[in-house]
Design a protein around this motif. Sequence first.
Motif, PDB file in Angstrom:
ATOM      1  N   UNK A 152      -3.166  -5.785 137.160  1.00 28.92           N
ATOM      2  CA  UNK A 152      -2.567  -6.158 135.864  1.00 28.92           C
ATOM      3  C   UNK A 152      -1.350  -7.075 136.013  1.00 28.92           C
ATOM      4  N   UNK A 153      -0.620  -6.920 137.144  1.00 25.15           N
ATOM      5  CA  UNK A 153       0.607  -7.722 137.270  1.00 25.15           C
ATOM      6  C   UNK A 153       0.308  -9.205 137.534  1.00 25.15           C
ATOM      7  N   UNK A 154      -0.934  -9.525 137.886  1.00 32.05           N
ATOM      8  CA  UNK A 154      -1.307 -10.943 138.020  1.00 32.05           C
ATOM      9  C   UNK A 154      -1.744 -11.443 136.651  1.00 32.05           C
ATOM     10  N   UNK A 155      -0.985 -12.391 136.124  1.00 32.12           N
ATOM     11  CA  UNK A 155      -1.214 -12.820 134.737  1.00 32.12           C
ATOM     12  C   UNK A 155      -1.886 -14.181 134.635  1.00 32.12           C
ATOM     13  N   UNK A 156      -1.794 -14.996 135.689  1.00 32.74           N
ATOM     14  CA  UNK A 156      -2.400 -16.334 135.674  1.00 32.74           C
ATOM     15  C   UNK A 156      -2.978 -16.643 137.051  1.00 32.74           C
ATOM     16  N   UNK A 202      -3.901 -12.626 131.423  1.00 38.25           N
ATOM     17  CA  UNK A 202      -3.271 -11.840 130.365  1.00 38.25           C
ATOM     18  C   UNK A 202      -3.983 -12.102 129.026  1.00 38.25           C
ATOM     19  N   UNK A 203      -4.205 -13.366 128.728  1.00 39.18           N
ATOM     20  CA  UNK A 203      -4.876 -13.730 127.471  1.00 39.18           C
ATOM     21  C   UNK A 203      -6.338 -13.260 127.477  1.00 39.18           C
ATOM     22  N   UNK A 204      -6.983 -13.341 128.643  1.00 37.76           N
ATOM     23  CA  UNK A 204      -8.375 -12.889 128.749  1.00 37.76           C
ATOM     24  C   UNK A 204      -8.462 -11.384 128.482  1.00 37.76           C
ATOM     25  N   UNK A 205      -7.489 -10.643 128.995  1.00 33.07           N
ATOM     26  CA  UNK A 205      -7.484  -9.188 128.782  1.00 33.07           C
ATOM     27  C   UNK A 205      -7.271  -8.857 127.307  1.00 33.07           C
ATOM     28  N   UNK A 206      -6.444  -9.639 126.640  1.00 35.19           N
ATOM     29  CA  UNK A 206      -6.070  -9.316 125.262  1.00 35.19           C
ATOM     30  C   UNK A 206      -7.034  -9.868 124.224  1.00 35.19           C
ATOM     31  N   UNK A 207      -7.867 -10.829 124.620  1.00 33.15           N
ATOM     32  CA  UNK A 207      -8.769 -11.456 123.640  1.00 33.15           C
ATOM     33  C   UNK A 207      -9.977 -10.570 123.348  1.00 33.15           C
ATOM     34  N   UNK A 208      -9.992 -10.028 122.152  1.00 35.76           N
ATOM     35  CA  UNK A 208     -11.109  -9.182 121.730  1.00 35.76           C
ATOM     36  C   UNK A 208     -12.402 -10.001 121.740  1.00 35.76           C
ATOM     37  N   UNK A 209     -12.300 -11.227 121.229  1.00 36.33           N
ATOM     38  CA  UNK A 209     -13.470 -12.099 121.156  1.00 36.33           C
ATOM     39  C   UNK A 209     -14.050 -12.361 122.544  1.00 36.33           C
ATOM     40  N   UNK A 225     -11.616 -20.861 122.434  1.00 35.92           N
ATOM     41  CA  UNK A 225     -11.256 -20.039 123.594  1.00 35.92           C
ATOM     42  C   UNK A 225     -10.817 -20.888 124.792  1.00 35.92           C
ATOM     43  N   UNK A 226     -11.006 -22.209 124.696  1.00 37.99           N
ATOM     44  CA  UNK A 226     -10.772 -23.076 125.856  1.00 37.99           C
ATOM     45  C   UNK A 226      -9.722 -24.144 125.592  1.00 37.99           C
ATOM     46  N   UNK A 243      -4.813 -18.412 121.167  1.00 36.92           N
ATOM     47  CA  UNK A 243      -6.195 -17.914 121.223  1.00 36.92           C
ATOM     48  C   UNK A 243      -6.996 -18.403 122.416  1.00 36.92           C
ATOM     49  N   UNK A 244      -6.524 -19.478 123.068  1.00 44.29           N
ATOM     50  CA  UNK A 244      -7.253 -19.984 124.236  1.00 44.29           C
ATOM     51  C   UNK A 244      -6.989 -19.082 125.439  1.00 44.29           C
TER      52      UNK A 244
END
Length: 227
Positions: free
Chosen positions: A51-55, A132-139, A178-179, A82-83
């Motif tokens: 989890x601590x790796x965000x990018x 981080x964004x991938x984890x949080x994106x419900x879509x 998303x991109x 959102x991306x």
Amino acid sequence: SQVIVHDVNELTEKLFPIVEAMQKHFSAGSGTYYSDSIFFLSVAMHRIMPKEITQIIQVDLDLKYKTNIRDLFDEFDNFPEGAVIGIAREMQPVYRHTFWQYRRENPQTKVGDPPPDGLPGFNSGVLLLNLEAMRQSKLYNQLLEPAMVQKLTEKYHFKGHLGDQDFFTMVGMEHPELFHVLDCTWNRQLCTWWRDHGYRDVFDQYFQCEGEVKIYHGNCNTPIPED
């Protein structure tokens, strides 16, 4: 600087259950090979890395850098709301080819059309994964579900063999938001295979890239120009 080496077998073990359903749609073989799941690493990286790796920047081996890769990290700051992934466009008409049936049924579509207005698909040689964004994106996480993958492959009559690149391309047709599209100079692909396989007339619309190249990508074993 710290270097951490990841065991490919361990990664594959974690990956396989997440991407198994995808493999039959986007793998070269017709079956689902355990070892092939590594070609889908980027798709599920957010589920595998701590989890601590965000990018993370994920790159192919057949690249030549003309600038400091550190500059590429600045692109994370340009992600719109959102991306989740930064990726450059595919520079050959490969997806014009792959989506032929969908294009025939939808003559007005931009799917498979060249830039700047078309949707030529993506090339996964240079990837910015905002974990981080991938984890949080419900879509995004919904799109990893086998039922959703199935639904989209049926809608687009999609059968590919390029692994993660095919998944990102198909999802990008449906959910471009998303991109974050990287400039072609960050992934200047050199392969010209499709020019000699039926697409000479439109090839240059896909292949052209203005600006000073930052990363050359010698895909399909294409030699990279010497300095």
